[in-house]
Design a protein around this motif. Sequence first.
Motif, mmCIF file in Angstrom:
data_model
loop_
_atom_site.group_PDB
_atom_site.id
_atom_site.type_symbol
_atom_site.label_atom_id
_atom_site.label_comp_id
_atom_site.label_asym_id
_atom_site.label_seq_id
_atom_site.Cartn_x
_atom_site.Cartn_y
_atom_site.Cartn_z
ATOM 1 N N SER A 89 43.834 40.615 47.236
ATOM 2 C CA SER A 89 43.022 39.502 46.724
ATOM 3 C C SER A 89 43.397 39.179 45.284
ATOM 4 O O SER A 89 43.396 38.005 44.881
ATOM 5 C CB SER A 89 41.530 39.826 46.830
ATOM 6 O OG SER A 89 41.184 40.955 46.039
ATOM 7 N N PRO B 27 38.782 41.447 42.063
ATOM 8 C CA PRO B 27 37.354 41.656 42.311
ATOM 9 C C PRO B 27 36.634 42.084 41.033
ATOM 10 O O PRO B 27 37.083 42.986 40.331
ATOM 11 C CB PRO B 27 37.356 42.781 43.356
ATOM 12 C CG PRO B 27 38.640 42.594 44.084
ATOM 13 C CD PRO B 27 39.626 42.170 43.023
ATOM 14 N N VAL C 285 29.404 36.896 50.086
ATOM 15 C CA VAL C 285 30.561 36.644 49.214
ATOM 16 C C VAL C 285 31.431 35.535 49.794
ATOM 17 O O VAL C 285 31.887 34.646 49.074
ATOM 18 C CB VAL C 285 31.387 37.937 49.021
ATOM 19 C CG1 VAL C 285 32.683 37.638 48.271
ATOM 20 C CG2 VAL C 285 30.575 38.979 48.268
ATOM 21 N N GLY D 39 32.199 31.837 48.082
ATOM 22 C CA GLY D 39 33.526 31.262 47.863
ATOM 23 C C GLY D 39 33.645 29.860 48.422
ATOM 24 O O GLY D 39 34.241 28.977 47.782
ATOM 25 N N ASP E 256 28.841 34.734 38.859
ATOM 26 C CA ASP E 256 30.267 34.425 38.900
ATOM 27 C C ASP E 256 30.594 33.132 38.164
ATOM 28 O O ASP E 256 31.604 33.045 37.455
ATOM 29 C CB ASP E 256 30.737 34.339 40.356
ATOM 30 C CG ASP E 256 32.259 34.371 40.468
ATOM 31 O OD1 ASP E 256 32.924 34.783 39.495
ATOM 32 O OD2 ASP E 256 32.789 33.992 41.514
ATOM 33 N N ASP F 209 39.938 30.822 41.399
ATOM 34 C CA ASP F 209 38.987 31.926 41.615
ATOM 35 C C ASP F 209 38.095 31.671 42.838
ATOM 36 O O ASP F 209 37.664 32.606 43.506
ATOM 37 C CB ASP F 209 38.221 32.210 40.318
ATOM 38 C CG ASP F 209 36.769 31.811 40.290
ATOM 39 O OD1 ASP F 209 36.417 30.792 40.874
ATOM 40 O OD2 ASP F 209 35.999 32.532 39.639
ATOM 41 N N THR G 228 38.074 34.253 45.958
ATOM 42 C CA THR G 228 36.844 34.847 46.488
ATOM 43 C C THR G 228 36.789 34.748 48.013
ATOM 44 O O THR G 228 36.425 35.708 48.702
ATOM 45 C CB THR G 228 35.609 34.166 45.865
ATOM 46 O OG1 THR G 228 35.558 34.508 44.475
ATOM 47 C CG2 THR G 228 34.325 34.620 46.530
ATOM 48 N N SER H 108 34.624 42.472 47.390
ATOM 49 C CA SER H 108 33.596 41.673 46.720
ATOM 50 C C SER H 108 34.223 40.522 45.941
ATOM 51 O O SER H 108 35.445 40.347 45.919
ATOM 52 C CB SER H 108 32.771 42.570 45.792
ATOM 53 O OG SER H 108 33.618 43.297 44.922
ATOM 54 N N THR H 109 33.381 39.747 45.257
ATOM 55 C CA THR H 109 33.769 38.502 44.598
ATOM 56 C C THR H 109 34.966 38.662 43.658
ATOM 57 O O THR H 109 34.987 39.535 42.791
ATOM 58 C CB THR H 109 32.569 37.960 43.793
ATOM 59 O OG1 THR H 109 31.454 37.836 44.665
ATOM 60 C CG2 THR H 109 32.894 36.615 43.179
ATOM 61 N N THR I 233 37.154 37.206 40.603
ATOM 62 C CA THR I 233 36.852 36.386 39.425
ATOM 63 C C THR I 233 37.947 36.523 38.376
ATOM 64 O O THR I 233 38.765 37.446 38.430
ATOM 65 C CB THR I 233 35.481 36.799 38.826
ATOM 66 O OG1 THR I 233 35.114 35.907 37.791
ATOM 67 C CG2 THR I 233 35.535 38.223 38.278
#
Length: 438
Positions: free
Chosen positions: A66, A86, A113, A117, A261, A295, A299, A308-309, A311
């Motif tokens: 990611s 993340p 999550v 996104g 976020d 971003d 996500t 997870s998210t 950023t």
Amino acid sequence: MSNGSVNEGFLEKTFRLRENKTDVKTEVLAGITTFMTMAYILSVNPLILGDAGMDKGGVFTATALSAVIGTLIMALYANYPFALAPGMGLNAFFAYSVVIVMGHSWQFALTAVFLEGIVFIVLSLFGVREAIFNAIPMNLKKAVSVGIGLFIACIGLSNVGIIQQGEGVILSLGNLGERPALLAIIGLIIMGVLLAKKVKGALLIGIIVTTLIGIPMGVTEPITKIVQLPPSLKPVAFQFVWSEIFTKDMFVVLFTFLFVDVFDTIGTLVGVSSKAKMLDKDGKLPKVKQALFADAVGTVAGACLGTSTVTTYVESASGVAEGGRTGLTSFTTACLFALALIFSPIFIAVPGAATAPALILVGLFMMSPIKEIDLDDFTEAIPAFLTIIMMPLAYSIAEGIVFGMVSYVVLKLLTGKWKDISIVMFILSILFVVKFFI
């Protein structure tokens, strides 16, 4: 024509190095430095999400992939030196609040999550996040840079125990005789000397030397093998549950992810781009829509992979401090995250005590915009001060921005300077106040 000339021509065309007054060597060094200061996420994120019941090996692979996807989009689409992965804080909310405290499954949290996104992609396409970025006044933008500097320094100091939570006080001095703290101080001295002598790549050299010094001190873990195939994504990828997406709990979790976020990412972009002098005369970042889109896609991809998210990372400031100004910096960082999938034992061996001094000194570099803040007009100075001080004290970029924006609107209204307030700032401040009481 030599391969070197062809490659340099391709890089120049892709990243516009001369236009941004930089070169390949500077950008690559900056990218390596950014990676070294944020590589800890490869070991920390699996530990945190593992507490939620997720497969740690799968999370490790999802974390690296990611980061590669989000950072490559930032590099090639936005051409900015910002890296993504993340986010810390967001992963803790995922594991400890949503799963452990609220009692939901990690699949429920992963679905939130993913939905976050999707919402971010829509908001980015319609320019909503761009409008929020542009609504922040110039003085607050500069204050965000300074506040992030203090926040980064605080992270570096606390990670190695130089400062710690005190008994009866907010913070206290840690035990400087502990080996991680001592190694971090040694690293701080090494980097300080290199910076004073204007050595190119001072932070990166300092991280490497400090890591080596940590071996006889027992802080740097010995490397037993160099190559290791990445664990399978199968236990964590595409593990969504759709039966609860219209529930109140999903709305609360989704809103929290969105709020933190949005303002963490915008705060990071504001602070780091301000330090790098990328903002135009109106305080706008020319390709902010592309940066925010990176971003958002990161996500969605991260949720599909099983993390997870994703950023924009505040540690990107370390690469900017080393001279990174284009997407070649973030492209280099993305390549290193890809290599980490195979050579993970090498990268994970770098101790936090070696990267902490870099974070502390980046805090210094981020302080320079404070000289440009109007401290004579108290309707500007007080919001700027609250923005700066609340980031490290609340341990949140987002909360620092909230205090700054709300105080800005209130002071401007009560002193008759309402014309300084944009509609977006006014609406956001009302929403922030409402959030405090729900």
